[in-house]
Design an enzyme around this catalytic site. Sequence first.
Site, PDB file in Angstrom:
ATOM      1  N   SER A 123      -6.548   2.571  -1.937  1.00  0.00           N
ATOM      2  CA  SER A 123      -6.564   2.285  -0.499  1.00  0.00           C
ATOM      3  C   SER A 123      -6.774   3.535   0.349  1.00  0.00           C
ATOM      4  O   SER A 123      -7.216   3.442   1.493  1.00  0.00           O
ATOM      5  CB  SER A 123      -5.265   1.590  -0.083  1.00  0.00           C
ATOM      6  OG  SER A 123      -4.138   2.394  -0.361  1.00  0.00           O
ATOM      7  N   HIS A 182      -4.881   1.838  -6.942  1.00  0.00           N
ATOM      8  CA  HIS A 182      -4.384   2.883  -6.032  1.00  0.00           C
ATOM      9  C   HIS A 182      -5.553   3.567  -5.311  1.00  0.00           C
ATOM     10  O   HIS A 182      -5.723   4.775  -5.362  1.00  0.00           O
ATOM     11  CB  HIS A 182      -3.550   3.921  -6.797  1.00  0.00           C
ATOM     12  CG  HIS A 182      -2.593   4.659  -5.901  1.00  0.00           C
ATOM     13  ND1 HIS A 182      -1.371   5.104  -6.326  1.00  0.00           N
ATOM     14  CD2 HIS A 182      -2.687   5.030  -4.593  1.00  0.00           C
ATOM     15  CE1 HIS A 182      -0.746   5.728  -5.328  1.00  0.00           C
ATOM     16  NE2 HIS A 182      -1.541   5.690  -4.269  1.00  0.00           N
ATOM     17  N   VAL A 187       0.832  -1.202   0.000  1.00  0.00           N
ATOM     18  CA  VAL A 187       0.000   0.000   0.000  1.00  0.00           C
ATOM     19  C   VAL A 187       0.869   1.255   0.000  1.00  0.00           C
ATOM     20  O   VAL A 187       0.392   2.342   0.313  1.00  0.00           O
ATOM     21  CB  VAL A 187      -0.945   0.014   1.224  1.00  0.00           C
ATOM     22  CG1 VAL A 187      -2.038  -1.024   1.081  1.00  0.00           C
ATOM     23  CG2 VAL A 187      -0.169  -0.187   2.536  1.00  0.00           C
ATOM     24  N   ALA A 188       2.137   1.104  -0.353  1.00  0.00           N
ATOM     25  CA  ALA A 188       3.078   2.221  -0.291  1.00  0.00           C
ATOM     26  C   ALA A 188       3.373   2.782  -1.681  1.00  0.00           C
ATOM     27  O   ALA A 188       2.702   3.703  -2.138  1.00  0.00           O
ATOM     28  CB  ALA A 188       4.363   1.771   0.409  1.00  0.00           C
ATOM     29  N   ARG A 189       4.350   2.212  -2.346  1.00  0.00           N
ATOM     30  CA  ARG A 189       4.710   2.619  -3.704  1.00  0.00           C
ATOM     31  C   ARG A 189       5.049   1.369  -4.506  1.00  0.00           C
ATOM     32  O   ARG A 189       5.703   0.446  -4.005  1.00  0.00           O
ATOM     33  CB  ARG A 189       5.909   3.587  -3.706  1.00  0.00           C
ATOM     34  CG  ARG A 189       5.595   4.979  -3.190  1.00  0.00           C
ATOM     35  CD  ARG A 189       4.709   5.733  -4.155  1.00  0.00           C
ATOM     36  NE  ARG A 189       4.507   7.129  -3.803  1.00  0.00           N
ATOM     37  CZ  ARG A 189       3.479   7.594  -3.096  1.00  0.00           C
ATOM     38  NH1 ARG A 189       2.559   6.740  -2.665  1.00  0.00           N
ATOM     39  NH2 ARG A 189       3.360   8.871  -2.833  1.00  0.00           N
ATOM     40  N   ASP A 240      -1.973  -2.511  -4.389  1.00  0.00           N
ATOM     41  CA  ASP A 240      -2.764  -1.309  -4.637  1.00  0.00           C
ATOM     42  C   ASP A 240      -1.962  -0.245  -5.378  1.00  0.00           C
ATOM     43  O   ASP A 240      -2.528   0.737  -5.854  1.00  0.00           O
ATOM     44  CB  ASP A 240      -3.275  -0.733  -3.308  1.00  0.00           C
ATOM     45  CG  ASP A 240      -4.222   0.441  -3.506  1.00  0.00           C
ATOM     46  OD1 ASP A 240      -5.207   0.281  -4.259  1.00  0.00           O
ATOM     47  OD2 ASP A 240      -3.977   1.520  -2.923  1.00  0.00           O
ATOM     48  N   GLU A 269       1.470   3.817 -13.268  1.00  0.00           N
ATOM     49  CA  GLU A 269       0.032   3.996 -13.029  1.00  0.00           C
ATOM     50  C   GLU A 269      -0.539   5.020 -14.003  1.00  0.00           C
ATOM     51  O   GLU A 269       0.090   6.053 -14.229  1.00  0.00           O
ATOM     52  CB  GLU A 269      -0.206   4.453 -11.583  1.00  0.00           C
ATOM     53  CG  GLU A 269       0.215   3.418 -10.550  1.00  0.00           C
ATOM     54  CD  GLU A 269      -0.069   3.858  -9.120  1.00  0.00           C
ATOM     55  OE1 GLU A 269      -0.633   4.955  -8.912  1.00  0.00           O
ATOM     56  OE2 GLU A 269       0.273   3.108  -8.193  1.00  0.00           O
TER      57      GLU A 269
END
Length: 329
Positions: free
Chosen positions: A292, A290, A240-242, A266, A271
């Site tokens: 979250s 993306h 859920v970070a990068r 996510d 992206e």
Amino acid sequence: MTVSILMYDKGLEHIGQRLEALGLDIEVATFDKSCTIMRGGQEIAPAVAQFDYVWLSSGLTRDGIQEQAFALVESIARVDVMQTYNAGLDHPFYKRMAAKGTRICNSSAQGVAIAEYTLGQVLSVMQPVAEQRALQAAKTWKITPFQEISQTSWLVVGYGPIGREITKRVKAFGARVAVVRRSTAPSGEADVVTTPDRLQDHLPDADVVVLACPLTKETQGMADSRFFAAMKEGTILVNVARGALINDPALLAALETPKIATAILDVFAEEPLPAANPFWSHPKIRLTSHTSFAGSGVRARWDALFLDNIARFARGEALVNEVPAAALA
């Protein structure tokens, strides 16, 4: 002293009354979708503009002008403090602003939402909901065993606002949690606190590994073949970070082994994720766009953080979530 503030005009529309109610000595300028700065009905050229405080609100992403807004702020003659809706500051814009002497505050507003997303996604793996729905449709009475979070060990990599909120909720389920962060200072929630150089030592014990750390030169590609090889069989991986924290070819290779039961992703290095990317159709990947951070309470927390910090700034107090310049150097 009058505090000069710059913000997106859509941000002022929804927060203006609450800002005025603070009773601060402030002067507000705005910029619109065309990135034109207006103050008191007059246009101001960025090259001569000076602001004590700039608020970058979430409407910039919603309206698709984040990059234009970043370029505008970077062209302003002086910005003392900048508060952003971003939690991660890996965009080169932030490093350049810090190099100019601007103090930067990031956002903790997403922490609750991302923590709930993480728990929801992991529960969706552990709980046989799809099987239960199929049994209901077939009117079949059958016991469906499931894995309890209470019997699992978690490794949370990164212990900022997001990592802390995840840890707090996982502990409420009775799980064991180890966290990885730069400092070894004790944590009120975690069972174990360790540093990045000891990460490999804790991977074999984790049933769930959550990546919630900033993207830096040290963390880029950290989830590589060595990382995955150290995991126990049947691990659930959550990012859920990068996206760039993960070496994608190494992940795809690890998914062909028993090491990873499910990868919940996510965020991605590119992206939006291209339609041809194999992640879309991989049977062991749970993929979201993306999203979250998109909890129902995030916008209110973004606003509350700004209102708190601008009042602190006007009173000459310490700011919430100010990121040390050295961390952006």
